[in-house]
Design a protein around this motif. Structure first.
Motif, PDB file in Angstrom:
ATOM      1  N   ALA A 212       0.147 -49.721  -2.973  1.00  0.00           N
ATOM      2  CA  ALA A 212      -0.802 -49.373  -4.037  1.00  0.00           C
ATOM      3  C   ALA A 212      -0.846 -47.867  -4.266  1.00  0.00           C
ATOM      4  N   GLU A 213      -0.686 -47.086  -3.212  1.00  0.00           N
ATOM      5  CA  GLU A 213      -0.704 -45.636  -3.354  1.00  0.00           C
ATOM      6  C   GLU A 213       0.535 -45.101  -4.046  1.00  0.00           C
ATOM      7  N   ARG A 214       1.634 -45.851  -4.006  1.00  0.00           N
ATOM      8  CA  ARG A 214       2.889 -45.382  -4.587  1.00  0.00           C
ATOM      9  C   ARG A 214       3.074 -45.810  -6.042  1.00  0.00           C
TER      10      ARG A 214
ATOM     11  N   VAL B 151       5.793 -54.333   4.066  1.00  0.00           N
ATOM     12  CA  VAL B 151       5.005 -53.111   3.926  1.00  0.00           C
ATOM     13  C   VAL B 151       3.592 -53.551   3.583  1.00  0.00           C
ATOM     14  N   SER B 152       2.617 -52.733   3.866  1.00  0.00           N
ATOM     15  CA  SER B 152       1.239 -53.128   3.572  1.00  0.00           C
ATOM     16  C   SER B 152       0.932 -52.931   2.089  1.00  0.00           C
ATOM     17  N   LEU B 153      -0.015 -53.729   1.592  1.00  0.00           N
ATOM     18  CA  LEU B 153      -0.410 -53.609   0.186  1.00  0.00           C
ATOM     19  C   LEU B 153      -1.037 -52.242  -0.076  1.00  0.00           C
TER      20      LEU B 153
ATOM     21  N   VAL C  21       3.979 -58.102   1.909  1.00  0.00           N
ATOM     22  CA  VAL C  21       3.551 -58.264   0.517  1.00  0.00           C
ATOM     23  C   VAL C  21       4.547 -59.164  -0.207  1.00  0.00           C
ATOM     24  N   LEU C  22       4.024 -60.040  -1.077  1.00  0.00           N
ATOM     25  CA  LEU C  22       4.863 -60.822  -1.974  1.00  0.00           C
ATOM     26  C   LEU C  22       4.840 -60.183  -3.356  1.00  0.00           C
TER      27      LEU C  22
ATOM     28  N   VAL D  67      14.338 -55.279  -1.794  1.00  0.00           N
ATOM     29  CA  VAL D  67      14.118 -56.541  -1.097  1.00  0.00           C
ATOM     30  C   VAL D  67      15.287 -56.767  -0.149  1.00  0.00           C
ATOM     31  N   LYS D  68      14.969 -56.949   1.128  1.00  0.00           N
ATOM     32  CA  LYS D  68      16.005 -57.124   2.132  1.00  0.00           C
ATOM     33  C   LYS D  68      16.050 -58.575   2.585  1.00  0.00           C
ATOM     34  N   GLN D  69      17.226 -59.188   2.472  1.00  0.00           N
ATOM     35  CA  GLN D  69      17.456 -60.545   2.928  1.00  0.00           C
ATOM     36  C   GLN D  69      18.646 -60.531   3.888  1.00  0.00           C
ATOM     37  N   PRO D  70      18.796 -61.575   4.702  1.00  0.00           N
ATOM     38  CA  PRO D  70      19.896 -61.570   5.678  1.00  0.00           C
ATOM     39  C   PRO D  70      21.269 -61.365   5.050  1.00  0.00           C
TER      40      PRO D  70
END
Length: 268
Positions: free
Chosen positions: A207-209, A201-203, A188-189, A164-167
């Motif tokens: 999901a594939e990972r 990133v896309s869901l 994604v949340l 998770v990247k935050q400032p």
């Protein structure tokens, strides 16, 4: 009145065991009934089922603390209430935090130790050993297995944590802590027991990972961690409503019914 808890101390350093012993002297309901200087002896002691609590060192020269628990689990042994004792840095400690009653970072602090014992007493009083065992099982599945001399075919590696990247900072969220993933317009949340963390990133990519043994896509916008399902029921038009461990409800769509039915067959 607090239950009497038979307690095992496991550490290859005699001074470390001595300090835990001294600190436990203020808590008579945690009765030390065994001590082990290495993982091999600890495994034999825990296989007797005679201990309610174990203060378990992580780093030991023969079997480390997690490998001891892995072997107990593989043998179908019930897991006691576990307190990890570790000299690991903060990233490693974070990996243990939600998979045991508590962790203690060396050198031991008396106030922090007292807080840990209160957590142990609360778990024992509320009879939460089964929940603890499920959480530990998630950790043990993610922990590297001991080296083997047998040649085995390569296995697919699944993603076991998210960045998770935050400032102001970046940090890891273990996959085992995520109750469910929700697609949003920008990514994604990751919904955990305490918070929701955004990742770009896309869901579908996530999901594939993820390991399909635990993560199940039930909707184009939702992937749930089946280890965090509390209850479920049939919903309108053949859909399902799942209540997750963080208290939230997530509904499925009919297009994912085949996958859901396949998952439910495991428990038929």
């Amino acid at each position: 009145m607090s239950p009497r808890l038979c307690t095992l101390l496991v550490d290859d350093e005699p001074l470390a065991r001595s300090l835990v012993r001294e600190l436990l002297a203020d808590f008579p309901d945690l009765t030390i009934t065994g001590e082990c200087p290495n993982g091999t002896e600890a495994l034999a002691a825990l296989q007797t089922g005679a201990y309610d609590v174990v203060f378990l060192d992580v780093q030991m020269p023969d079997l480390d603390g997690v490998q001891v628990l892995q072997r107990l689990q593989a043998a179908g042994q019930p897991l006691p209430l576990v307190v990890f004792v570790t000299a690991y840095d903060q990233y490693a400690v974070a990996a243990f935090a939600l998979h045991a009653v508590d962790y203690l970072l060396k050198p031991l602090d008396p106030d922090r130790f007292a807080e840990c014992v209160r957590r142990v007493q609360q778990q024992a009083t509320q009879h939460q050993t089964l929940t603890l065992g499920a959480d530990l099982a998630a950790l043990l599945r993610a922990w590297p297995a001991p080296p083997s001399t047998a040649i085995s075919p390569p296995t697919k590696e699944y993603q076991d944590r998210f960045v998770v990247k935050q400032p102001e900072r970046q940090f890891f969220v273990p996959a085992a802590e995520v109750c469910y993933l929700e697609a949003t317009g920008s990514g994604v949340l990751l919904h955990t027991a305490r918070a929701a963390h955004a990742v770009r990133v896309s869901l579908g990519q996530l999901a594939e990972r993820l390991d399909p043994a635990y993560f199940l896509r039930i909707h184009r916008s939702f992937v749930i961690n089946t280890a965090h399902i509390v209850e479920f029921k049939s919903w309108a038009h053949g859909e399902y409503l799942f209540r997750m461990a963080n208290g939230q409800h997530v509904s499925s769509s009919r297009s994912y019914n085949a996958a859901i039915q396949q998952f439910l067959k495991r428990f038929a």
